[in-house]
Design a protein around this motif. Structure first.
Motif, mmCIF file in Angstrom:
data_model
loop_
_atom_site.group_PDB
_atom_site.id
_atom_site.type_symbol
_atom_site.label_atom_id
_atom_site.label_comp_id
_atom_site.label_asym_id
_atom_site.label_seq_id
_atom_site.Cartn_x
_atom_site.Cartn_y
_atom_site.Cartn_z
ATOM 1 N N ARG A 45 0.839 -1.214 0.000
ATOM 2 C CA ARG A 45 0.000 0.000 0.000
ATOM 3 C C ARG A 45 0.869 1.258 0.000
ATOM 4 N NH1 ARG A 45 -3.818 1.388 -2.472
ATOM 5 N NH2 ARG A 45 -3.246 3.528 -2.404
ATOM 6 N N THR A 46 1.978 1.241 0.724
ATOM 7 C CA THR A 46 2.881 2.388 0.756
ATOM 8 C C THR A 46 3.522 2.608 -0.611
ATOM 9 O OG1 THR A 46 3.374 1.874 3.065
ATOM 10 C CG2 THR A 46 4.861 3.397 1.959
ATOM 11 N N ILE A 47 3.909 1.522 -1.269
ATOM 12 C CA ILE A 47 4.493 1.635 -2.610
ATOM 13 C C ILE A 47 3.482 2.258 -3.565
ATOM 14 C CG2 ILE A 47 5.349 0.329 -4.596
ATOM 15 C CD1 ILE A 47 6.552 -1.658 -2.556
ATOM 16 N N MET A 48 2.229 1.817 -3.489
ATOM 17 C CA MET A 48 1.190 2.369 -4.359
ATOM 18 C C MET A 48 0.948 3.853 -4.058
ATOM 19 S SD MET A 48 0.567 0.081 -6.479
ATOM 20 C CE MET A 48 -0.720 0.966 -7.323
ATOM 21 N N ASP A 49 1.005 4.237 -2.794
ATOM 22 C CA ASP A 49 0.841 5.645 -2.431
ATOM 23 C C ASP A 49 1.971 6.497 -3.007
ATOM 24 O OD1 ASP A 49 -1.472 5.057 -1.056
ATOM 25 O OD2 ASP A 49 -0.514 5.037 0.916
ATOM 26 N N ILE A 50 3.196 5.994 -2.929
ATOM 27 C CA ILE A 50 4.346 6.722 -3.480
ATOM 28 C C ILE A 50 4.204 6.871 -4.987
ATOM 29 C CG2 ILE A 50 6.837 6.604 -3.904
ATOM 30 C CD1 ILE A 50 7.070 5.244 -1.126
ATOM 31 N N VAL A 51 3.778 5.801 -5.647
ATOM 32 C CA VAL A 51 3.584 5.853 -7.108
ATOM 33 C C VAL A 51 2.515 6.871 -7.465
ATOM 34 C CG1 VAL A 51 2.763 4.541 -9.099
ATOM 35 C CG2 VAL A 51 4.426 3.531 -7.539
ATOM 36 N N GLU A 52 1.416 6.890 -6.715
ATOM 37 C CA GLU A 52 0.337 7.845 -6.991
ATOM 38 C C GLU A 52 0.800 9.289 -6.843
ATOM 39 O OE1 GLU A 52 -3.253 7.036 -4.785
ATOM 40 O OE2 GLU A 52 -3.152 4.916 -5.299
ATOM 41 N N VAL A 53 1.656 9.544 -5.866
ATOM 42 C CA VAL A 53 2.149 10.907 -5.650
ATOM 43 C C VAL A 53 3.145 11.309 -6.737
ATOM 44 C CG1 VAL A 53 3.545 12.331 -4.101
ATOM 45 C CG2 VAL A 53 1.742 10.889 -3.170
ATOM 46 N N ASN A 74 17.515 9.555 -11.318
ATOM 47 C CA ASN A 74 17.867 10.908 -10.893
ATOM 48 C C ASN A 74 16.614 11.746 -10.670
ATOM 49 O OD1 ASN A 74 19.354 13.195 -10.338
ATOM 50 N ND2 ASN A 74 19.773 13.656 -12.463
ATOM 51 N N CYS A 75 15.673 11.656 -11.586
ATOM 52 C CA CYS A 75 14.422 12.413 -11.484
ATOM 53 C C CYS A 75 13.606 11.967 -10.271
ATOM 54 C CB CYS A 75 13.630 12.253 -12.775
ATOM 55 S SG CYS A 75 12.173 13.287 -12.880
ATOM 56 N N VAL A 76 13.495 10.664 -10.062
ATOM 57 C CA VAL A 76 12.719 10.130 -8.935
ATOM 58 C C VAL A 76 13.359 10.532 -7.600
ATOM 59 C CG1 VAL A 76 12.019 8.010 -7.749
ATOM 60 C CG2 VAL A 76 11.709 8.223 -10.217
ATOM 61 N N VAL A 77 14.669 10.447 -7.514
ATOM 62 C CA VAL A 77 15.355 10.794 -6.264
ATOM 63 C C VAL A 77 15.149 12.267 -5.940
ATOM 64 C CG1 VAL A 77 17.635 11.059 -5.219
ATOM 65 C CG2 VAL A 77 17.034 8.938 -6.363
ATOM 66 N N LYS A 78 15.239 13.134 -6.950
ATOM 67 C CA LYS A 78 15.024 14.565 -6.718
ATOM 68 C C LYS A 78 13.604 14.836 -6.240
ATOM 69 C CE LYS A 78 18.523 16.376 -9.823
ATOM 70 N NZ LYS A 78 18.791 17.091 -11.092
ATOM 71 N N LEU A 79 12.630 14.164 -6.847
ATOM 72 C CA LEU A 79 11.241 14.331 -6.414
ATOM 73 C C LEU A 79 11.035 13.849 -4.978
ATOM 74 C CD1 LEU A 79 9.176 13.289 -9.539
ATOM 75 C CD2 LEU A 79 9.016 15.446 -8.329
ATOM 76 N N MET A 83 9.822 16.172 -1.883
ATOM 77 C CA MET A 83 8.582 15.881 -1.180
ATOM 78 C C MET A 83 8.822 15.354 0.230
ATOM 79 S SD MET A 83 6.350 14.192 -4.167
ATOM 80 C CE MET A 83 5.656 15.177 -5.454
ATOM 81 N N GLY A 84 9.990 14.791 0.461
ATOM 82 C CA GLY A 84 10.296 14.216 1.764
ATOM 83 C C GLY A 84 10.310 15.226 2.886
ATOM 84 N N VAL A 85 10.620 16.465 2.563
ATOM 85 C CA VAL A 85 10.657 17.518 3.575
ATOM 86 C C VAL A 85 9.308 17.639 4.266
ATOM 87 C CG1 VAL A 85 10.944 20.011 3.899
ATOM 88 C CG2 VAL A 85 12.448 18.779 2.337
ATOM 89 N N HIS A 86 8.236 17.450 3.525
ATOM 90 C CA HIS A 86 6.889 17.593 4.079
ATOM 91 C C HIS A 86 6.296 16.276 4.572
ATOM 92 C CE1 HIS A 86 6.989 21.579 2.385
ATOM 93 N NE2 HIS A 86 7.298 21.072 1.205
ATOM 94 N N ARG A 87 6.832 15.145 4.129
ATOM 95 C CA ARG A 87 6.201 13.865 4.426
ATOM 96 C C ARG A 87 6.971 12.978 5.398
ATOM 97 N NH1 ARG A 87 2.095 12.354 0.759
ATOM 98 N NH2 ARG A 87 1.771 13.967 -0.782
ATOM 99 N N ILE A 88 8.282 13.154 5.493
ATOM 100 C CA ILE A 88 9.084 12.292 6.359
ATOM 101 C C ILE A 88 9.186 12.918 7.740
ATOM 102 C CG2 ILE A 88 11.355 11.270 6.749
ATOM 103 C CD1 ILE A 88 11.682 11.238 3.679
ATOM 104 N N LYS A 89 8.784 12.174 8.729
ATOM 105 C CA LYS A 89 8.827 12.642 10.119
ATOM 106 C C LYS A 89 9.830 11.801 10.896
ATOM 107 C CE LYS A 89 5.197 15.295 9.496
ATOM 108 N NZ LYS A 89 5.467 16.321 8.557
ATOM 109 N N PHE A 90 10.708 12.465 11.621
ATOM 110 C CA PHE A 90 11.682 11.771 12.440
ATOM 111 C C PHE A 90 11.180 11.700 13.875
ATOM 112 C CE2 PHE A 90 14.292 13.195 8.906
ATOM 113 C CZ PHE A 90 14.995 12.035 8.626
#
Length: 108
Positions: A45-53, A74-79, A83-90
């Motif tokens: 489900r997480t993989i599908m969510d990442i693909v959708e975004v 390269n393009c995927v890593v940059k994206l 987006m990780g700044v807003h979605r990844i929580k430590f």
């Protein structure tokens, strides 16, 4: 060198080399949820969510462009980084997290 290439071309005409096509099965449909998590470290489900975004940003308008893997990664890593700044929580308690990582890595 030219003679070698010529000889290889001649052999290819005589000896039919059968092309082998890899099976392009979708691992999300074939593997179990546990196998997907073990292999990719994400739930299906997480993989599908990442693909959708990411998909709207990666889709080419002409649907013809097929950049090399290097440019695609390269393009995927940059994206993901953008987006990780807003979605990844430590976690708030970094000491506990560090201890868990150290125990996984076998560092005392």
């Amino acid at each position: 060198m030219a003679e070698i290439r010529c000889r290889i071309r001649q052999l290819r005409r005589v000896v039919k080399i059968e092309r082998v096509f890899q099976d392009r099965l979708n691992p999300l449909e074939v593997l179990s949820d546990e196998e997907i998590f073990r292999r990719y470290r994400f739930r299906s489900r997480t993989i599908m969510d990442i693909v959708e975004v990411l998909f709207p940003f990666l889709e080419r308008p002409t649907k013809r462009s097929a950049p090399s893997i290097c440019r695609s990664v390269n393009c995927v890593v940059k994206l993901l980084a953008r987006m990780g700044v807003h979605r990844i929580k430590f976690p708030r308690l970094l000491g506990d997290t560090k201890a868990k990582f150290y125990s996984i890595a076998g560092i005392l």
